[in-house]
Design a protein around this motif. Structure first.
Motif, PDB file in Angstrom:
ATOM      1  N   PHE A 148       0.822  -1.204   0.000  1.00 15.72           N
ATOM      2  CA  PHE A 148       0.000   0.000   0.000  1.00 15.72           C
ATOM      3  C   PHE A 148       0.859   1.258   0.000  1.00 15.72           C
ATOM      4  N   VAL A 149       0.322   2.306  -0.598  1.00 15.12           N
ATOM      5  CA  VAL A 149       0.940   3.628  -0.524  1.00 15.12           C
ATOM      6  C   VAL A 149       0.631   4.216   0.853  1.00 15.12           C
ATOM      7  N   GLY A 150       1.659   4.648   1.561  1.00 17.19           N
ATOM      8  CA  GLY A 150       1.436   5.277   2.864  1.00 17.19           C
ATOM      9  C   GLY A 150       0.919   4.292   3.887  1.00 17.19           C
ATOM     10  N   ASP A 151       0.029   4.757   4.758  1.00 17.08           N
ATOM     11  CA  ASP A 151      -0.521   3.943   5.829  1.00 17.08           C
ATOM     12  C   ASP A 151      -1.561   2.976   5.271  1.00 17.08           C
ATOM     13  N   ALA A 152      -1.307   1.678   5.401  1.00 20.69           N
ATOM     14  CA  ALA A 152      -2.177   0.668   4.787  1.00 20.69           C
ATOM     15  C   ALA A 152      -3.596   0.728   5.345  1.00 20.69           C
ATOM     16  N   GLY A 153      -3.720   0.857   6.661  1.00 18.65           N
ATOM     17  CA  GLY A 153      -5.041   0.920   7.259  1.00 18.65           C
ATOM     18  C   GLY A 153      -5.842   2.109   6.757  1.00 18.65           C
ATOM     19  N   ARG A 154      -5.178   3.238   6.610  1.00 20.62           N
ATOM     20  CA  ARG A 154      -5.858   4.434   6.125  1.00 20.62           C
ATOM     21  C   ARG A 154      -6.318   4.230   4.681  1.00 20.62           C
ATOM     22  N   ARG A 201     -12.990   0.241   1.278  1.00 18.71           N
ATOM     23  CA  ARG A 201     -12.868  -1.123   1.786  1.00 18.71           C
ATOM     24  C   ARG A 201     -12.575  -2.131   0.678  1.00 18.71           C
ATOM     25  N   LEU A 202     -12.912  -1.783  -0.547  1.00 21.25           N
ATOM     26  CA  LEU A 202     -12.654  -2.714  -1.643  1.00 21.25           C
ATOM     27  C   LEU A 202     -11.160  -2.977  -1.811  1.00 21.25           C
ATOM     28  N   ARG A 203     -10.333  -2.093  -1.275  1.00 26.02           N
ATOM     29  CA  ARG A 203      -8.887  -2.274  -1.409  1.00 26.02           C
ATOM     30  C   ARG A 203      -8.401  -3.530  -0.706  1.00 26.02           C
ATOM     31  N   ILE A 204      -9.176  -4.078   0.213  1.00 24.44           N
ATOM     32  CA  ILE A 204      -8.818  -5.364   0.802  1.00 24.44           C
ATOM     33  C   ILE A 204      -8.792  -6.423  -0.292  1.00 24.44           C
ATOM     34  N   LEU A 205      -9.856  -6.468  -1.086  1.00 25.20           N
ATOM     35  CA  LEU A 205      -9.920  -7.450  -2.164  1.00 25.20           C
ATOM     36  C   LEU A 205      -8.924  -7.127  -3.267  1.00 25.20           C
ATOM     37  N   ARG A 206      -8.713  -5.856  -3.522  1.00 25.54           N
ATOM     38  CA  ARG A 206      -7.730  -5.479  -4.535  1.00 25.54           C
ATOM     39  C   ARG A 206      -6.323  -5.905  -4.111  1.00 25.54           C
ATOM     40  N   PHE A 207      -6.037  -5.840  -2.826  1.00 28.27           N
ATOM     41  CA  PHE A 207      -4.733  -6.279  -2.332  1.00 28.27           C
ATOM     42  C   PHE A 207      -4.497  -7.742  -2.716  1.00 28.27           C
ATOM     43  N   PHE A 208      -5.495  -8.580  -2.462  1.00 31.78           N
ATOM     44  CA  PHE A 208      -5.344 -10.000  -2.791  1.00 31.78           C
ATOM     45  C   PHE A 208      -5.387 -10.224  -4.305  1.00 31.78           C
ATOM     46  N   ARG A 209      -6.238  -9.498  -4.987  1.00 31.28           N
ATOM     47  CA  ARG A 209      -6.316  -9.665  -6.442  1.00 31.28           C
ATOM     48  C   ARG A 209      -5.001  -9.289  -7.113  1.00 31.28           C
ATOM     49  N   PHE A 210      -4.440  -8.160  -6.725  1.00 30.76           N
ATOM     50  CA  PHE A 210      -3.180  -7.734  -7.341  1.00 30.76           C
ATOM     51  C   PHE A 210      -2.036  -8.661  -6.957  1.00 30.76           C
ATOM     52  N   HIS A 211      -2.057  -9.195  -5.733  1.00 26.62           N
ATOM     53  CA  HIS A 211      -1.014 -10.147  -5.360  1.00 26.62           C
ATOM     54  C   HIS A 211      -1.127 -11.407  -6.219  1.00 26.62           C
ATOM     55  N   ALA A 212      -2.364 -11.868  -6.457  1.00 23.73           N
ATOM     56  CA  ALA A 212      -2.547 -13.072  -7.266  1.00 23.73           C
ATOM     57  C   ALA A 212      -2.014 -12.875  -8.684  1.00 23.73           C
ATOM     58  N   TRP A 213      -2.181 -11.681  -9.214  1.00 25.05           N
ATOM     59  CA  TRP A 213      -1.774 -11.408 -10.601  1.00 25.05           C
ATOM     60  C   TRP A 213      -0.311 -10.987 -10.710  1.00 25.05           C
ATOM     61  N   TYR A 214       0.168 -10.186  -9.760  1.00 24.01           N
ATOM     62  CA  TYR A 214       1.475  -9.545  -9.927  1.00 24.01           C
ATOM     63  C   TYR A 214       2.486  -9.858  -8.824  1.00 24.01           C
ATOM     64  N   GLY A 215       2.037 -10.449  -7.731  1.00 26.47           N
ATOM     65  CA  GLY A 215       2.930 -10.684  -6.607  1.00 26.47           C
ATOM     66  C   GLY A 215       3.704 -11.983  -6.726  1.00 26.47           C
ATOM     67  N   ALA A 216       4.698 -12.133  -5.885  1.00 25.66           N
ATOM     68  CA  ALA A 216       5.483 -13.363  -5.803  1.00 25.66           C
ATOM     69  C   ALA A 216       5.762 -13.651  -4.338  1.00 25.66           C
ATOM     70  N   GLY A 217       5.719 -14.922  -3.967  1.00 20.25           N
ATOM     71  CA  GLY A 217       5.967 -15.281  -2.582  1.00 20.25           C
ATOM     72  C   GLY A 217       4.811 -14.895  -1.676  1.00 20.25           C
ATOM     73  N   ASP A 218       5.112 -14.683  -0.417  1.00 16.53           N
ATOM     74  CA  ASP A 218       4.085 -14.312   0.551  1.00 16.53           C
ATOM     75  C   ASP A 218       3.640 -12.869   0.326  1.00 16.53           C
ATOM     76  N   PRO A 219       2.371 -12.560   0.623  1.00 17.94           N
ATOM     77  CA  PRO A 219       1.918 -11.177   0.516  1.00 17.94           C
ATOM     78  C   PRO A 219       2.682 -10.265   1.469  1.00 17.94           C
ATOM     79  N   ALA A 251      -3.065  -5.289   7.812  1.00 16.99           N
ATOM     80  CA  ALA A 251      -4.070  -4.222   7.732  1.00 16.99           C
ATOM     81  C   ALA A 251      -5.382  -4.757   7.170  1.00 16.99           C
ATOM     82  N   CYS A 252      -5.303  -5.643   6.183  1.00 21.85           N
ATOM     83  CA  CYS A 252      -6.514  -6.227   5.600  1.00 21.85           C
ATOM     84  C   CYS A 252      -7.278  -7.028   6.648  1.00 21.85           C
TER      85      CYS A 252
END
Length: 406
Positions: free
Chosen positions: A157-163, A169-187, A194-195
């Motif tokens: 996340f940019v800056g403070d994740a909780g903020r 709130r949709l950014r919780i799902l976006r965090f997992f969606r973007f990790h599934a598409w673009y991430g590697a290893g553990d989130p 924060a999620c």
């Protein structure tokens, strides 16, 4: 790391892109507009680019003026939030004025326009989505962490994740969606924590937004590791309270990239429970119909005969049977050869129409009424049981009528 350049990217040098950028620069001068988000991120990751978004210092009305002056179509898709869609050579470009958030309520934000690139970057969700590139392909990283996250395949996340999450709130799902598409290893550990902390706010989101984001996540090439993290962290249970274990999901994901079929493997198997879960996600009628089509006795690729498949296609339709065959493949992945043969049968078999009707029944002297329907139903059952013979229909109908009279 050295700052990369996108100067050779085909989407950047395309004629339609150049026309849009030239129109904006004619109105606001150099560095008035930069590409942002997916086109920059995907190019840096060596992935294909489908949508081209542009951020600009021009306010929406000036963008409209610039596009029209250049002879381009301008669609006011979201003026209050600073968004105009340009159309050049039949290709859409979403152009949004630089913004900062004034107020947020977890679902939507009130924004004010700005001319500060860093301020605009500061309101975005992840570092990898806060990268910009100018018309010459020079890349800018206002957060100072976007390029490093691209290299590490990290979604943070940019800056403070909780903020950031409390802003939407949709950014919780976006965090997992973007990790599934673009991430590697553990989130990213900070983002994941924060999620989990903010997961109670998922209930504030509309079901339509949740299902759309969830299906995008499930469409990733390999969503299994991410979904496993969601299950362990309790996020999946909040989204799908009826979900059981994810063994079936692992099996389905291994044989099918269809996000709806992958979703089906996370949902309960009974018709009533499935209907409740699907309606909770506010899926479309077409999606609901496909999920309902998966309910029924399991198909076994070891014993399933061609004639049985034709009977199922006649009764349930090609889509439902094709989906049920994928479900069967997930149970017996070693029988891919049989699955392929049956799937080709489903796709190529011309589904016949019932070859007799009320006219043929009347010709046998049967009076109109319930007897006609009963005879046609008996004929259809016999016709299906004998694998849809193409001849002898009148004789079969007469024989059935004689049996009924006898």
């Amino acid at each position: 790391m050295s700052t990369p350049s996108l100067a050779d990217a085909s989407w950047l040098t395309a004629a339609a892109t150049r026309k849009v950028m030239a129109a904006l620069e004619a109105e606001g001068g150099p560095d008035v507009a930069r590409f942002v988000g997916g086109s920059v991120r995907n190019s840096l990751m060596g992935l294909s680019v489908s949508d081209i978004d542009i951020a600009t210092r021009l306010e929406p009305q000036s963008v409209m003026t610039a596009l029209k002056a250049a002879g381009l179509k301008a669609v006011p898709t979201g003026l209050d939030h600073g968004t105009v869609t340009a159309v050049a050579e039949s290709q859409p470009f979403e152009i949004t004025t630089l913004r900062r958030d004034v107020t947020t309520d977890g679902r939507r934000a009130t924004v004010a326009f700005t001319t500060d690139w860093a301020e605009d970057a500061g309101r975005r969700d992840f570092h990898i989505n806060a990268l910009y590139a100018d018309g010459e392909g020079r890349v800018f990283d206002p957060t100072g962490q976007g390029l490093a996250d691209i290299e590490a395949r990290r979604v943070a996340f940019v800056g403070d994740a909780g903020r950031r999450i409390r802003e939407d709130r949709l950014r919780i799902l976006r965090f997992f969606r973007f990790h599934a598409w673009y991430g590697a290893g553990d989130p990213d550990a900070v983002g994941l924590a924060a999620c989990v902390d903010e997961a109670g706010g998922l209930g504030e989101l509309s079901a339509e937004r949740v299902s759309k984001e969830l299906l995008k996540l499930l469409a990733a090439p390999d969503p299994v590791p991410t979904v496993e993290v969601m299950a362990r962290s309790g996020i999946l249970e909040r989204l799908l309270p009826e979900a059981g274990t994810i063994e079936a999901f692992r099996a389905m994901a291994a044989v099918s990239g269809d996000p709806l079929l992958r979703l089906s493997s996370l949902l309960p198997g009974s018709a009533e429970a499935l209907d409740t879960a699907a309606r909770g996600l506010r899926l479309s009628n077409r999606e609901m119909a496909r999920l309902q089509g998966l309910i029924g006795p399991k198909l076994d690729l070891e014993t399933l005969e061609d004639r049985q498949v034709r009977a199922l296609v006649y009764a349930e339709g090609k889509q439902a049977v094709a989906d049920r065959l994928v479900k069967a493949l997930a149970l017996r992945p070693a029988r891919r050869d049989r699955y392929d043969a049956l799937t080709e049968l489903v796709q190529t078999w011309p589904v016949p129409r019932l070859p007799v009707g009320g006219r043929e029944v009347a010709a046998l002297g049967v009076a109109p009424g319930p007897q006609t329907g009963a005879l046609l139903k008996a004929f259809e059952a016999s016709w299906i049981a004998e694998d849809f013979p193409g001849t002898g229909h009148v004789e079969r109908l007469k024989a059935l009528q004689d049996q009924r009279e006898g």
